[in-house]
Design a protein around this motif. Structure first.
Motif, mmCIF file in Angstrom:
data_model
loop_
_atom_site.group_PDB
_atom_site.id
_atom_site.type_symbol
_atom_site.label_atom_id
_atom_site.label_comp_id
_atom_site.label_asym_id
_atom_site.label_seq_id
_atom_site.Cartn_x
_atom_site.Cartn_y
_atom_site.Cartn_z
ATOM 1 N N THR A 123 98.293 11.786 -48.278
ATOM 2 C CA THR A 123 96.948 11.778 -47.702
ATOM 3 C C THR A 123 96.831 10.583 -46.775
ATOM 4 O O THR A 123 97.474 9.552 -46.970
ATOM 5 C CB THR A 123 95.852 11.664 -48.780
ATOM 6 N N HIS A 178 96.161 15.080 -43.782
ATOM 7 C CA HIS A 178 97.396 14.881 -44.521
ATOM 8 C C HIS A 178 98.541 14.791 -43.548
ATOM 9 O O HIS A 178 98.468 15.317 -42.457
ATOM 10 C CB HIS A 178 97.695 16.096 -45.409
ATOM 11 N N TYR A 222 103.254 16.011 -49.528
ATOM 12 C CA TYR A 222 102.329 15.516 -48.517
ATOM 13 C C TYR A 222 101.754 14.171 -48.914
ATOM 14 O O TYR A 222 101.754 13.803 -50.093
ATOM 15 C CB TYR A 222 101.215 16.521 -48.243
#
Lengths: 431, 431
Positions: A170, A155, A168
C-alpha cells in the motif's frame, strides 16, 4: 438556461462535477435534452459521458462529431473507454480507437476481446507495478521520474522477474517506511488475484467481502494485466442489486429516463406472463363454477386465500433470491432453509387460519365455511414457503436468473393451490 | 471438525480471512454454531466479529468473556468499535470502553454521542492530516517518524492553522512529486466535506456518485474529525439496497440465519396487513354477491383483472421506490413521471383489454362480458400506474419509508378498483 446562451451555460456548468452534469442531463425531459446537447456540444467531456445512464449515453454519443468523440475519449481510463465503445457500431468504434495513443488502443482492444461479463472486459490497464527486489527509495524515485502514472492509484503491485504478480504494497506503507527497506518486506499478508475470464460480479463481491481497494487481474500465465478498482466494483454491485430488485418486480432493465414507448414495451412481457398465469388460476376457479353458484360466499372469500399465499410466497422468494445473489444460500444449507420456510409457513398458516376461520364463520354464519377457509390457508402458506424457496433454487441450478422468473412461477403456484384447496374442500365438505 | 479438537480447528482457521470465518459461522446451524463458539472462544478476533451479521454478532458477543472482548476490540478502527458497542447494554459497553487506550476511548464516546444514522456515528477517527504549508518531504518524514498511522489510508487531508480542512492530497500524487513541492500545490481540485450530523446514507451516496475513496467529516467549526471510507460506504449502500428489497417484499429485517421463531415473527405483520386489505377487497366482492350468483363467470374472471392491476402497480411502485432511494425521482420530474406511468398503464391496459375481452367473450360465449372485462382492465391499469407512483411519493413526503408501506397500499387500491370496476360494470351492463 435553455435560451440558447452558450457562454452563460458554460460558465454555469464549468465548476460542476461531471457526475452532477450527467445527473442533470438525465433529469430533464427528452426535448430539453436534445436542445441542451445541440447547444452544449463541445462541453461534454469523457467523464460526464461515462457517468451517464447507458441508454442516454448512446443518444449523446450519436450527437457528437467523431473528432469531438475522440478528444473526449483520450483522457479516460481504459475501462471507461471500453465501456463507451463496446456498444458502438464498427465504424464508430474504429474512429474512437484510432484516436487513442497506441498502447491505450492495444489495452482497449485487448479488453474488448474478453467476454462481456468478465474481469478482463472491465479492468483498467492503468496500474503501477514494481519488481519485488526494489527498495522503497527506488520505487519512490521511479514514481518521481517522468513515467506516466494513473490518475488514482493506491497500491503498487509487486512482480517477479517473469512479471508474475506476487503481492502488493500500500502507498501508506511505502510512505511510512525508510528508503532502504525492500518492497517485498513490507508486502501485505493477503494477496488475491483474479483471472481475466472470471465473472466480474464475483470480483466485485470479493472486493466488498475482503474490503479490498483494487483487485489485480492476471492472465493465464499469472502475469498482471490490469486492476478492477473499488469504485467501479461499488457501482457494479449497486447496479446488480438494482437489477435484481427491478427483475423481481418484472420491470427488467427499466430506468426512469426511458420514454413512454420504451417503458410500455419493458413492462409488457411480464404483464403478459401474468395474464397467462392468472388465466390458469381462473381455469381452476372455472372447474368449480357449480360449487360457487350454490354458495356465492366462496367467491367472496377465495381471493383472500390466494392473496395470503401470494404474499407469503413473495416473502420466501425475495429472501431466497437475495441469498442466492449474495452466495448465502448454498448447497450446504439449502435443505435447512427449505425446512425452515415450510415451518414458518405452517405456523403463520395456523395463526391466520384461526383468524380467518372465525371471520369466515361469523361473516356468513356458516361454521363449516370457517373450517374450510382455515384448512386452505394452512395448505397454501406451507406450499408458499416451499415454492418460494425451491423455485428460485431450481431456476438458479438451471442457470436461469431466479430474480427474473421466480415471481411468476411462485404466484401461479400459490394462486392455483389457493383456489384449488379452498374450492375443492368446499365442494367436498360444504355441499 | 466439530469433534472438540481445538488445535486442529485453529490450524484450519488460522490462514482464513476473517470475512470468510464470519461467513462460515453464519452458514452452520444454530446448535453447531454454539458448539463452535464454545470451542473456539479464543479464536474470534475483532475483524471476524465486525464482519458478522448483526444478529449473530450479539450472540457471539454474549459468548465472550469481557476480558476477551476487550482484547478483541483493541485492534479495531474506531468506527468498527462503535458499531460493536452501540447495541451492548451499559455495563458491557463500559467494560469495552475501559479496555481502550484513552484517545480511542474519547473517539468512540464522541462518535456514540452523534445520532444513529449520522456521519459522525459511522466515521473512523483514524486519519492522516498535515498542515497545508508543509512540503512533500516534510510530510514523508512525518509519516516515517514513529507516529501511529491507520492500517489503511489513501489521502492526506490538509488543514489550515486553525485545523480547518482545506483540501486533500492523494498518496499517489505525493509520491510522484519532488520533496520540495508544497502540499497545497498538489492538492486535488475538488474537495467536499460532510458535516457530522449529515445522514450517513447521503455521504455513502456521494462517495459512490463522485467516485471518492474517503469522505472527510467535519464538525461545526469545519474542523476535520474523521473520515468515512469507501469500503464502509459500499457495505452500507449494499445493506440499504437489500433492506429496500426486503421491505418491498414485506420481510423487514430478515436474514437467512434467523431461526424459525424470529422469521415467523418478522413475516407476521406484513401478512396481517395483507389479510386486512384482502378482507377489504373481499367486502367489495361481497357488495356484488347477487350479481355473481346470477352470472358465475364473473367470479371466474374477476381475479384476472385484480391480478393484472396488482402486477402493473408493483412495477410502477418498484421503479418509484428505487428512484426515490437514489434521488432520481425529485420534485423536478415527479409530475412527468406520474403522467408517464399513467400513460404506460393506459397503453398496456388497452392491449390487454383487447386480448382479455376476446378471451372473456369466447370462453363464456357472452360478448358483453368481453366489453366489461376489457373496460375494467383499462381502468385498473391506469389506476395502477397512478397509485404505484403517487403512493410512494406521498409516503416519502410524509417521512414514511416508501419501501416498507407502499406495497400494501398499492395492491389494496388495485384489488378494490379491479373488483369494483369489473363487478360494478357487470352489474350495470350485463344484468
Amino acid at each position: 438556461v435553455q435560451a440558447q446562451d452558450v457562454d452563460t451555460l458554460n460558465a454555469i456548468l464549468e465548476p460542476i462535477h461531471p457526475a452532477d452534469i450527467a445527473h442533470l442531463i438525465e433529469q430533464v425531459d427528452a426535448r430539453d435534452r436534445r436542445d441542451f446537447l445541440t447547444l452544449w456540444k463541445g462541453g461534454i467531456d469523457g467523464e460526464t459521458l461515462s457517468e451517464l445512464d447507458e441508454n442516454l449515453r448512446e443518444e449523446v454519443l450519436e450527437s457528437l462529431a467523431p473528432e469531438d468523440l475522440a478528444t473526449v475519449v483520450r483522457d479516460l481510463e481504459s475501462d471507461d473507454v471500453v465501456d463507451l465503445v463496446e456498444y458502438l457500431d464498427e465504424d464508430q468504434q474504429e474512429q474512437v480507437l484510432d484516436a487513442l495513443a497506441a498502447p491505450d488502443r492495444v489495452a482497449v482492444e485487448q479488453a474488448l476481446s474478453y467476454p462481456e461479463e468478465s474481469a478482463g472486459r472491465h479492468m483498467q490497464s492503468e496500474l503501477v507495478r514494481a519488481p519485488e527486489h526494489w527498495s522503497v527509495g527506488e520505487a519512490i524515485d521511479y514514481m518521481r521520474s517522468d513515467v506516466i502514472l494513473p490518475d488514482q492509484f493506491y497500491h503498487i503491485i509487486l512482480v517477479d522477474p517473469r512479471l508474475k504478480a506476487v503481492g502488493y504494497v500500500t502507498l501508506g506503507r511505502l510512505l511510512s517506511s525508510p528508503r532502504a527497506t525492500r518492497l517485498r518486506d513490507i508486502m501485505e499478508d493477503s494477496f488475491r488475484t483474479f483471472h481475466v475470464a472470471q465473472d466480474v460480479e464475483e470480483v466485485a463481491q470479493a472486493i466488498n467481502h475482503y474490503h479490498m481497494i483494487t483487485a489485480p487481474v492476471v492472465d493465464d500465465d499469472d502475469r498482471i494485466v490490469g486492476v478492477i478498482t473499488i469504485d467501479d466494483a461499488m457501482a457494479f454491485l449497486e447496479e446488480e442489486a438494482e437489477e435484481d430488485l427491478l427483475r423481481l418486480a418484472g420491470v427488467g432493465e427499466g430506468s426512469l429516463s426511458d420514454g413512454v414507448r420504451e417503458t410500455t414495451r419493458q413492462r409488457f412481457p411480464w404483464l403478459a406472463v401474468n395474464l397467462v398465469t392468472a388465466i390458469l388460476a381462473s381455469m381452476v376457479i372455472g372447474l368449480f363454477e357449480n360449487t360457487i353458484s350454490e354458495l356465492v360466499a366462496l367467491a367472496v372469500l377465495m381471493p383472500i386465500v390466494a392473496s395470503m399465499g401470494g404474499n407469503a410466497g413473495t416473502q420466501s422468494l425475495t429472501v431466497a433470491v437475495r441469498a442466492i445473489a449474495t452466495r448465502d444460500l448454498t448447497g450446504a444449507n439449502v435443505w435447512r432453509v427449505i425446512r425452515k420456510e415450510a415451518l414458518v409457513g405452517l405456523i403463520n398458516g395456523i395463526v391466520f387460519a384461526v383468524v380467518m376461520g372465525v371471520i369466515g364463520a361469523v361473516w356468513f354464519g356458516i361454521p363449516q365455511l370457517g373450517y374450510v377457509v382455515a384448512a386452505a390457508m394452512v395448505v397454501n402458506l406451507v406450499i408458499a414457503g416451499l415454492a418460494g424457496t425451491m423455485i428460485p433454487v431450481v431456476l438458479d441450478k438451471l442457470k436461469v436468473d431466479p430474480a427474473l422468473a421466480s415471481g411468476a412461477f411462485v404466484t401461479t403456484v400459490t394462486d392455483i393451490v389457493g383456489f384449488f384447496a379452498f374450492l375443492g374442500l368446499a365442494a367436498i365438505y360444504l355441499l
